[in-house]
Design an enzyme around this catalytic site. Structure first.
Site, PDB file in Angstrom:
ATOM      1  N   TYR A 140       0.831  -1.306  -0.069  1.00 13.35           N
ATOM      2  CA  TYR A 140      -0.078   0.011  -0.053  1.00 13.35           C
ATOM      3  C   TYR A 140       0.848   1.197   0.129  1.00 13.35           C
ATOM      4  O   TYR A 140       0.798   2.240  -0.700  1.00 13.35           O
ATOM      5  CB  TYR A 140      -0.804  -0.091   1.230  1.00 13.35           C
ATOM      6  CG  TYR A 140      -1.886   1.042   1.467  1.00 13.35           C
ATOM      7  CD1 TYR A 140      -2.993   1.332   0.739  1.00 13.35           C
ATOM      8  CD2 TYR A 140      -1.435   2.123   2.371  1.00 13.35           C
ATOM      9  CE1 TYR A 140      -3.648   2.282   0.955  1.00 13.35           C
ATOM     10  CE2 TYR A 140      -2.260   3.205   2.497  1.00 13.35           C
ATOM     11  CZ  TYR A 140      -3.413   3.457   1.851  1.00 13.35           C
ATOM     12  OH  TYR A 140      -4.241   4.504   1.976  1.00 13.35           O
TER      13      TYR A 140
ATOM     14  N   LYS B 105       1.096   4.186  -2.762  1.00 16.99           N
ATOM     15  CA  LYS B 105       0.540   5.679  -2.461  1.00 16.99           C
ATOM     16  C   LYS B 105       1.654   6.533  -2.772  1.00 16.99           C
ATOM     17  O   LYS B 105       1.629   7.829  -3.165  1.00 16.99           O
ATOM     18  CB  LYS B 105       0.035   5.698  -1.156  1.00 16.99           C
ATOM     19  CG  LYS B 105      -1.305   5.038  -0.886  1.00 16.99           C
ATOM     20  CD  LYS B 105      -2.236   5.594  -1.578  1.00 16.99           C
ATOM     21  CE  LYS B 105      -3.694   4.805  -1.608  1.00 16.99           C
ATOM     22  NZ  LYS B 105      -4.875   5.361  -2.289  1.00 16.99           N
TER      23      LYS B 105
HETATM   24  P1  NAP Z   1     -13.306   2.092   1.605  1.00 18.54           P
HETATM   25  O1  NAP Z   1     -14.248   2.799   2.609  1.00 18.54           O
HETATM   26  O2  NAP Z   1     -13.025   1.051   1.489  1.00 18.54           O
HETATM   27  O3  NAP Z   1     -13.938   2.924   0.320  1.00 18.54           O
HETATM   28  C1  NAP Z   1     -13.253   2.227  -1.083  1.00 18.54           C
HETATM   29  C2  NAP Z   1     -14.247   2.112  -2.277  1.00 18.54           C
HETATM   30  O4  NAP Z   1     -13.814   1.817  -3.409  1.00 18.54           O
HETATM   31  C3  NAP Z   1     -15.200   1.042  -1.808  1.00 18.54           C
HETATM   32  O5  NAP Z   1     -16.570   1.229  -2.198  1.00 18.54           O
HETATM   33  C4  NAP Z   1     -14.678  -0.218  -2.792  1.00 18.54           C
HETATM   34  O6  NAP Z   1     -15.596  -1.135  -3.067  1.00 18.54           O
HETATM   35  C5  NAP Z   1     -14.152   0.580  -3.879  1.00 18.54           C
HETATM   36  N1  NAP Z   1     -13.238  -0.089  -4.835  1.00 18.54           N
HETATM   37  C6  NAP Z   1     -12.306  -0.912  -4.175  1.00 18.54           C
HETATM   38  N2  NAP Z   1     -11.763  -1.563  -5.301  1.00 18.54           N
HETATM   39  C7  NAP Z   1     -12.240  -0.887  -6.251  1.00 18.54           C
HETATM   40  C8  NAP Z   1     -11.860  -1.235  -7.713  1.00 18.54           C
HETATM   41  N3  NAP Z   1     -10.907  -1.842  -8.098  1.00 18.54           N
HETATM   42  N4  NAP Z   1     -12.581  -0.124  -8.454  1.00 18.54           N
HETATM   43  C9  NAP Z   1     -13.485   0.705  -8.292  1.00 18.54           C
HETATM   44  N5  NAP Z   1     -13.804   0.839  -6.992  1.00 18.54           N
HETATM   45  C10 NAP Z   1     -12.977  -0.064  -5.981  1.00 18.54           C
HETATM   46  O7  NAP Z   1     -12.117   2.954   1.637  1.00 18.54           O
HETATM   47  P2  NAP Z   1     -11.736   4.486   2.281  1.00 18.54           P
HETATM   48  O8  NAP Z   1     -11.084   4.224   3.339  1.00 18.54           O
HETATM   49  O9  NAP Z   1     -12.712   5.322   2.092  1.00 18.54           O
HETATM   50  O10 NAP Z   1     -10.507   5.024   1.174  1.00 18.54           O
HETATM   51  C11 NAP Z   1     -10.755   5.521   0.014  1.00 18.54           C
HETATM   52  C12 NAP Z   1      -9.339   5.963  -0.462  1.00 18.54           C
HETATM   53  O11 NAP Z   1      -8.670   6.534   0.438  1.00 18.54           O
HETATM   54  C13 NAP Z   1      -8.343   4.939  -0.676  1.00 18.54           C
HETATM   55  O12 NAP Z   1      -7.425   5.137  -2.019  1.00 18.54           O
HETATM   56  C14 NAP Z   1      -7.392   4.869   0.287  1.00 18.54           C
HETATM   57  O13 NAP Z   1      -6.029   4.289   0.113  1.00 18.54           O
HETATM   58  C15 NAP Z   1      -7.201   6.026   0.684  1.00 18.54           C
HETATM   59  N6  NAP Z   1      -6.930   6.696   2.070  1.00 18.54           N
HETATM   60  C16 NAP Z   1      -7.722   6.183   2.964  1.00 18.54           C
HETATM   61  C17 NAP Z   1      -7.480   6.432   4.478  1.00 18.54           C
HETATM   62  C18 NAP Z   1      -8.361   5.946   5.470  1.00 18.54           C
HETATM   63  O14 NAP Z   1      -7.803   6.135   6.739  1.00 18.54           O
HETATM   64  N7  NAP Z   1      -9.621   5.650   5.325  1.00 18.54           N
HETATM   65  C19 NAP Z   1      -6.306   7.322   4.797  1.00 18.54           C
HETATM   66  C20 NAP Z   1      -5.368   7.483   3.872  1.00 18.54           C
HETATM   67  C21 NAP Z   1      -5.610   7.297   2.265  1.00 18.54           C
HETATM   68  P3  NAP Z   1     -15.698  -2.249  -2.053  1.00 18.54           P
HETATM   69  O15 NAP Z   1     -16.211  -1.904  -0.741  1.00 18.54           O
HETATM   70  O16 NAP Z   1     -16.826  -3.151  -2.702  1.00 18.54           O
HETATM   71  O17 NAP Z   1     -14.547  -3.076  -1.977  1.00 18.54           O
END
Ligand code: NAP
Length: 253
Positions: A159, A163
């Site tokens: 990851y 990133k």
């Molecule tokens: P999340 O709650 O899991 O939401 C991500 C969404 O993307 C889910 O609806 C997921 O669907 C969908 N997804 C997964 N694989 C995909 C694909 N191949 N094509 C299209 N959609 C896809 O994650 P989040 O925490 O909101 O994170 C969103 C972004 O922010 C990510 O890039 C993550 O790395 C980044 N981020 C998050 C955090 C944090 O603390 N949450 C911190 C830094 C960065 P499914 O649920 O069906 O898999």
């Protein structure tokens, strides 16, 4: 030049907007006047976000697509151009973070995370760029993370690589289109409470919050607001940059 936060009538695509941060970004953009195309691998959750946006009186439509699939991403761009005739804002947010230590990580696990998180940004941008170049306008915002570029985390080497890779990709991509009124930037969120983090790190959220200088974790809406700024007419000359949204977490020694 008209300087305002307004993105009224702009056409925005947000990937991974079926839940979490992506849904927050989609809602903020829609609440500020954009027509938002919600892209997610899961059709049901994409439709759920769209219903929520429409309930607030805003315009949105869902598309089920896998960001790591070139055919899917070409279909997304084609469908948006057919429906709206433009692509103004592209938020490349879809990402996964299944933890695995290197000693236990399979090649497939590594490839999957790099494919979705990093290649997904390349494919999404590649699919939308021809239209943005044609219209001489584009605002691209990628969701990176403080993890990888600024900090490290056990079990998230794949990851972290993806990133940090997004930042490198974003910078060079920004240069390629800087003369075309297309800006490309990234957000680096700290830990956000989302469906994803509650699934993989529920027990870690409270201790992380306690260590955050502002005393709270950021929300999907906080990320959406940073995206809104970069997408708005207040930021036409900001490109190849990142905004950290982490309540000061990454600056503590
Ligand atoms: P999340 O709650 O899991 O939401 C991500 C969404 O993307 C889910 O609806 C997921 O669907 C969908 N997804 C997964 N694989 C995909 C694909 N191949 N094509 C299209 N959609 C896809 O994650 P989040 O925490 O909101 O994170 C969103 C972004 O922010 C990510 O890039 C993550 O790395 C980044 N981020 C998050 C955090 C944090 O603390 N949450 C911190 C830094 C960065 P499914 O649920 O069906 O898999």
């Amino acid at each position: 030049m008209d300087s305002s936060f307004s993105i009224q009538g702009k056409i925005a695509i947000v990937t991974g907007a079926g839940s979490g941060i992506g849904r927050g970004i989609a809602e903020v953009l829609a609440n500020n006047g954009a027509k938002v195309v919600v892209v997610d691998i899961d059709e049901t959750s994409a439709k759920r976000t769209v219903e929520q946006i429409r309930r607030a009186g805003n315009i949105s439509s869902p598309i089920a697509a896998d960001v790591s699939n070139w055919v899917d991403m070409q279909k997304v761009a084609a469908a948006v151009i057919k429906e709206y005739n433009r692509i103004d804002i592209l938020c490349e947010n879809a990402g996964i973070y299944p933890p695995a230590k290197i000693i236990e990580m399979s090649e497939e696990q590594w490839d999957k995370v790099i494919d979705v998180n990093l290649k997904g940004c390349f494919l999404g941008l590649k699919s939308c760029l021809p239209q943005m170049l044609k219209q001489n306008y584009g605002r691209v915002i990628m969701t990176s993370s403080i993890t990888g570029y600024r900090t490290g985390e056990i079990g998230l080497s794949h990851y972290s690589a993806s990133k940090a890779g997004i930042i490198g990709f974003m910078r060079s991509a920004a240069l390629e289109v800087a003369k075309n009124n297309i800006t490309i930037n990234a957000i680096e969120p700290g830990t956000i409470s989302t469906e994803g983090t509650r699934r993989f790190a529920a027990g870690e959220l409270k201790p992380l919050e306690d260590r955050t200088p502002t005393g709270r974790l950021s929300t999907p809406e906080d990320i959406g607001n940073a995206v809104l700024f970069l997408a708005s007419d207040l930021a036409p000359n900001i490109t190849g940059q990142t905004i950290v949204v982490d309540g000061g977490y990454s600056i503590v020694e």
